[in-house]
Scaffold this motif. Structure first.
Motif, PDB file in Angstrom:
ATOM      1  N   TYR A   1       1.459  -5.264  -6.612  1.00  0.00           N
ATOM      2  CA  TYR A   1       0.101  -5.265  -7.165  1.00  0.00           C
ATOM      3  C   TYR A   1      -0.725  -6.431  -6.635  1.00  0.00           C
ATOM      4  CZ  TYR A   1       0.974  -1.350 -10.250  1.00  0.00           C
ATOM      5  OH  TYR A   1       1.243  -0.093 -10.730  1.00  0.00           O
ATOM      6  N   ARG A   2      -0.133  -7.599  -6.454  1.00  0.00           N
ATOM      7  CA  ARG A   2      -0.872  -8.731  -5.876  1.00  0.00           C
ATOM      8  C   ARG A   2      -1.280  -8.428  -4.437  1.00  0.00           C
ATOM      9  NH1 ARG A   2       2.786 -11.873  -8.940  1.00  0.00           N
ATOM     10  NH2 ARG A   2       4.173 -12.100  -7.149  1.00  0.00           N
ATOM     11  N   ALA A   3      -0.372  -7.813  -3.674  1.00  0.00           N
ATOM     12  CA  ALA A   3      -0.700  -7.449  -2.291  1.00  0.00           C
ATOM     13  C   ALA A   3      -1.843  -6.428  -2.281  1.00  0.00           C
ATOM     14  CB  ALA A   3       0.523  -6.896  -1.573  1.00  0.00           C
ATOM     15  N   LEU A   4      -1.766  -5.424  -3.154  1.00  0.00           N
ATOM     16  CA  LEU A   4      -2.824  -4.415  -3.226  1.00  0.00           C
ATOM     17  C   LEU A   4      -4.151  -5.042  -3.648  1.00  0.00           C
ATOM     18  CD1 LEU A   4      -0.811  -1.490  -4.841  1.00  0.00           C
ATOM     19  CD2 LEU A   4      -1.747  -1.543  -2.504  1.00  0.00           C
ATOM     20  N   ASP A   5      -4.111  -5.961  -4.609  1.00  0.00           N
ATOM     21  CA  ASP A   5      -5.340  -6.651  -5.037  1.00  0.00           C
ATOM     22  C   ASP A   5      -5.981  -7.402  -3.879  1.00  0.00           C
ATOM     23  OD1 ASP A   5      -5.136  -5.730  -7.640  1.00  0.00           O
ATOM     24  OD2 ASP A   5      -4.264  -7.593  -8.422  1.00  0.00           O
ATOM     25  N   PHE A   6      -5.155  -8.089  -3.083  1.00  0.00           N
ATOM     26  CA  PHE A   6      -5.665  -8.806  -1.909  1.00  0.00           C
ATOM     27  C   PHE A   6      -6.297  -7.823  -0.924  1.00  0.00           C
ATOM     28  CE2 PHE A   6      -5.173 -10.064   2.484  1.00  0.00           C
ATOM     29  CZ  PHE A   6      -5.715 -11.345   2.514  1.00  0.00           C
ATOM     30  N   LEU A   7      -5.587  -6.739  -0.619  1.00  0.00           N
ATOM     31  CA  LEU A   7      -6.079  -5.760   0.354  1.00  0.00           C
ATOM     32  C   LEU A   7      -7.381  -5.115  -0.119  1.00  0.00           C
ATOM     33  CD1 LEU A   7      -2.629  -4.163   1.271  1.00  0.00           C
ATOM     34  CD2 LEU A   7      -3.942  -5.821   2.641  1.00  0.00           C
ATOM     35  N   LEU A   8      -7.472  -4.832  -1.426  1.00  0.00           N
ATOM     36  CA  LEU A   8      -8.712  -4.288  -1.992  1.00  0.00           C
ATOM     37  C   LEU A   8      -9.846  -5.304  -1.899  1.00  0.00           C
ATOM     38  CD1 LEU A   8      -7.440  -2.494  -5.221  1.00  0.00           C
ATOM     39  CD2 LEU A   8      -8.719  -1.413  -3.357  1.00  0.00           C
ATOM     40  N   ALA A   9      -9.567  -6.528  -2.292  1.00  0.00           N
ATOM     41  CA  ALA A   9     -10.588  -7.579  -2.315  1.00  0.00           C
ATOM     42  C   ALA A   9     -11.156  -7.854  -0.931  1.00  0.00           C
ATOM     43  CB  ALA A   9     -10.010  -8.867  -2.903  1.00  0.00           C
ATOM     44  N   HIS A  10     -10.358  -7.638   0.101  1.00  0.00           N
ATOM     45  CA  HIS A  10     -10.808  -7.904   1.468  1.00  0.00           C
ATOM     46  C   HIS A  10     -11.250  -6.636   2.197  1.00  0.00           C
ATOM     47  CE1 HIS A  10      -8.927 -11.683   0.405  1.00  0.00           C
ATOM     48  NE2 HIS A  10      -9.715 -12.208   1.333  1.00  0.00           N
ATOM     49  N   GLY A  11     -11.381  -5.537   1.446  1.00  0.00           N
ATOM     50  CA  GLY A  11     -11.921  -4.306   2.024  1.00  0.00           C
ATOM     51  C   GLY A  11     -11.003  -3.629   3.022  1.00  0.00           C
ATOM     52  N   LEU A  12      -9.696  -3.850   2.902  1.00  0.00           N
ATOM     53  CA  LEU A  12      -8.751  -3.272   3.859  1.00  0.00           C
ATOM     54  C   LEU A  12      -8.195  -1.930   3.385  1.00  0.00           C
ATOM     55  CD1 LEU A  12      -6.863  -6.573   4.730  1.00  0.00           C
ATOM     56  CD2 LEU A  12      -8.788  -5.508   5.941  1.00  0.00           C
ATOM     57  N   ILE A  13      -8.338  -1.653   2.094  1.00  0.00           N
ATOM     58  CA  ILE A  13      -7.908  -0.386   1.514  1.00  0.00           C
ATOM     59  C   ILE A  13      -8.940   0.055   0.485  1.00  0.00           C
ATOM     60  CG2 ILE A  13      -5.431  -0.788   1.880  1.00  0.00           C
ATOM     61  CD1 ILE A  13      -5.199  -1.499  -1.113  1.00  0.00           C
ATOM     62  N   HIS A  14      -8.835   1.315   0.069  1.00  0.00           N
ATOM     63  CA  HIS A  14      -9.652   1.865  -1.012  1.00  0.00           C
ATOM     64  C   HIS A  14      -8.718   2.405  -2.087  1.00  0.00           C
ATOM     65  CE1 HIS A  14     -13.449   1.706   1.141  1.00  0.00           C
ATOM     66  NE2 HIS A  14     -12.866   2.303   2.176  1.00  0.00           N
ATOM     67  N   ARG A  15      -9.140   2.275  -3.332  1.00  0.00           N
ATOM     68  CA  ARG A  15      -8.398   2.867  -4.437  1.00  0.00           C
ATOM     69  C   ARG A  15      -8.896   4.298  -4.623  1.00  0.00           C
ATOM     70  NH1 ARG A  15      -8.427   3.742  -9.885  1.00  0.00           N
ATOM     71  NH2 ARG A  15      -6.390   3.522 -10.871  1.00  0.00           N
ATOM     72  N   VAL A  16      -7.968   5.224  -4.765  1.00  0.00           N
ATOM     73  CA  VAL A  16      -8.290   6.624  -5.029  1.00  0.00           C
ATOM     74  C   VAL A  16      -7.874   6.891  -6.474  1.00  0.00           C
ATOM     75  CG1 VAL A  16      -7.954   9.014  -4.298  1.00  0.00           C
ATOM     76  CG2 VAL A  16      -7.867   7.175  -2.598  1.00  0.00           C
TER      77      VAL A  16
END
Length: 161
Positions: A72-87
């Motif tokens: 979850y921390r990795a996903l939060d980082f990736l989301l915060a930096h615009g590298l992934i999108h949540r579906v």
């Protein structure tokens, strides 16, 4: 990101996504740690939304022991930096093919095969912002999920519309 073509070179797709992520993190002065990079690579493994627990299982298959908070921390980082999108409708994540480029989240989801593609339509973003402004609302973030059939599934169904 379009739906992958029949002769799609997925390893090149993943490599390009990781290179773009590295460049975006450098630009922002952020660190794409090993675990963040691995999670991003796992998100890009397919063009389908992947959930946090599926990522955790994949990490285990790779011999990486990780607890849910790590993922979850990795996903939060990736989301915060615009590298992934949540579906949200799939409780999962997809890679962003446009890191570093401000855009609204418009995601096309195939109801049959589960593939996802990002639609980056600035005119749609503007129309939503204008319509919201007429109601006195200021848009800070948007994600639109549209379900239908991808080109491959449409062709298999004989749908030419």
């Amino acid at each position: 990101m379009a739906f992958p073509a029949a002769l799609h070179d997925h390893s090149a797709c993943i490599h390009a996504a990781l290179d773009a992520a590295e460049a975006e993190c450098r630009r922002r002065g952020a660190r794409l740690t090993d675990i963040r990079r691995i999670v991003l690579e796992l998100v890009w493994e397919s063009h389908r939304p992947v959930g946090a627990y599926a990522l955790l299982e994949s990490l285990g298959r790779l011999g990486r022991s990780a607890a849910p908070p790590t993922v979850y921390r990795a996903l939060d980082f990736l989301l915060a930096h615009g590298l992934i999108h949540r579906v949200a409708s799939r409780n999962g994540f997809i890679g962003c093919p446009h890191p570093g480029h401000a855009h609204g989240g418009q995601i096309l989801l195939c109801a049959q095969c589960g593939m996802a593609a990002e639609l980056d339509d600035p005119a749609l973003d503007r129309e939503i912002a204008l319509s919201a402004a007429r109601l006195g609302f200021s848009v800070s973030h948007q994600t639109i999920e549209v379900e239908g059939l991808c080109p491959t599934c449409r062709a298999q169904a004989g749908d030419t519309a």
